[in-house]
Write a protein that holds these residues in place. Sequence first.
Motif: not given
Length: 112
Positions: A36-43
């Motif tokens: 299950i997706l918690i978070s999607k970010k970019k460095t």
Amino acid sequence: MNKRSPITTHILDTTLGIPAGGVEVILEIKNKNHFILISKKKTDDDGRIEDFLSPLARPTKGTYRITFKIEKYFKGKCFYPEISILFKINNHKHYHVPLLLNPYGYSTYRGS
């Protein structure tokens, strides 16, 4: 009071000796047979993601997957288009998952 997310990451490009900025990273938790997706970010420019979760969040015990989408970073000239790392959380401590990266290999460890 701790002002950082309980789960963080950092990517270093070992070929160039610099942080890998702009890499998409996905954090998920395992629930039975799927994630299950918690978070999607970019460095950021320093190759870090410090805000996967709120600093006040307490991650659930379980198996997590962090996926680094590195193909764009290397402009398609890499062996691994993405790297997924599974890790377990057993308590409410801080979990730092760094990635040392080059176009044809990688290494990771439990950071602090």
